[in-house]
Design an enzyme around this catalytic site. Sequence first.
Site, short mmCIF file in Angstrom:
data_model
loop_
_atom_site.label_atom_id
_atom_site.label_comp_id
_atom_site.label_asym_id
_atom_site.label_seq_id
_atom_site.Cartn_x
_atom_site.Cartn_y
_atom_site.Cartn_z
N ASP A 9 6.31 2.05 4.05
CA ASP A 9 6.41 1.95 2.59
C ASP A 9 6.94 0.55 2.28
OD1 ASP A 9 7.26 2.02 -0.04
OD2 ASP A 9 8.25 3.96 0.14
N GLY A 31 -0.29 4.14 -7.21
CA GLY A 31 -0.28 3.55 -5.87
C GLY A 31 0.96 2.70 -5.62
N ASP A 33 1.79 -0.11 -6.87
CA ASP A 33 2.33 -0.63 -8.13
C ASP A 33 3.38 0.33 -8.69
OD1 ASP A 33 2.59 -2.21 -10.36
OD2 ASP A 33 0.60 -1.79 -11.18
P1 ADP Z 1 -5.43 -1.19 -5.53
O1 ADP Z 1 -5.52 -0.76 -6.96
O2 ADP Z 1 -5.26 -2.69 -5.38
O3 ADP Z 1 -6.50 -0.62 -4.68
P2 ADP Z 1 -3.49 0.80 -4.52
O4 ADP Z 1 -2.02 0.85 -4.75
O5 ADP Z 1 -4.31 1.91 -5.06
O6 ADP Z 1 -3.98 -0.64 -5.06
O7 ADP Z 1 -3.76 0.71 -2.96
C1 ADP Z 1 -3.61 -0.44 -2.19
C2 ADP Z 1 -3.06 -0.05 -0.83
O8 ADP Z 1 -1.66 0.18 -0.92
C3 ADP Z 1 -3.67 1.25 -0.25
O9 ADP Z 1 -3.91 1.07 1.14
C4 ADP Z 1 -2.55 2.26 -0.47
O10 ADP Z 1 -2.59 3.31 0.49
C5 ADP Z 1 -1.34 1.39 -0.25
N1 ADP Z 1 -0.04 1.88 -0.74
C6 ADP Z 1 0.24 2.82 -1.67
N2 ADP Z 1 1.57 2.98 -1.80
C7 ADP Z 1 2.15 2.10 -0.93
C8 ADP Z 1 3.50 1.77 -0.55
N3 ADP Z 1 4.56 2.38 -1.12
N4 ADP Z 1 3.69 0.82 0.40
C9 ADP Z 1 2.65 0.18 0.98
N5 ADP Z 1 1.37 0.44 0.67
C10 ADP Z 1 1.13 1.39 -0.26
#
Ligand code: ADP
Length: 170
Positions: A9, A31, A33
């Site tokens: 994470d 996600g 963000d």
């Molecule tokens: P985007 O809209 O740019 O695709 P997302 O957040 O949906 O962004 O996903 C981008 C990547 O970040 C995905 O591989 C997702 O699994 C990952 N992700 C989601 N939460 C976390 C987190 N807390 N730490 C690291 N990566 C994360």
Amino acid sequence: MKFLIVQGDITKQTADAMVNAANTSLLGGGGVDGAIHRAAGPELLRECRTLRGCETGKAKITKGYRLPAKYVIHTPGPVWRDGKSGEPELLESCYRSCLALAEEYRCRTVALPSISTGVYRFPPELAARIAVRTILEFLGRSTAVETVTMVCFDPETKAAYDRALAAALQ
Ligand code: ADP
């Protein structure tokens, strides 16, 4: 210079700068963000409101507030359509823009998520190749950034980045 690929994470990762895969409003989302905004606390959104959004492929910097990072660098990645709408170039531009800001702010350590491969549906293998190439190029000429850590949320994403790094180092 060091390039690490870990699974976890990103909000738990200590770094001078933490990159957020944001959207163009910079006002939070799902996600990574959502996770970054939850962990940073409401002051992050307050500062983001003053930025008036960000174009896809560019980046803007804020403080890190309650995160274990001094700065958050927000970048809206491209939404994958057909691969012929400039998506690869825009993704490369995200990594370049974020790393240029990290350099400007003299960050020694940077943590990055896999931009665009979640809700934005960018194919992970191609995204990993673009990210790895752009990060290695940058590390070769950076005078401030010493360590870049790619923080992959799931094992499949980590495996894609591991393969991309192995191929780039061949
Ligand atoms: P985007 O809209 O740019 O695709 P997302 O957040 O949906 O962004 O996903 C981008 C990547 O970040 C995905 O591989 C997702 O699994 C990952 N992700 C989601 N939460 C976390 C987190 N807390 N730490 C690291 N990566 C994360």
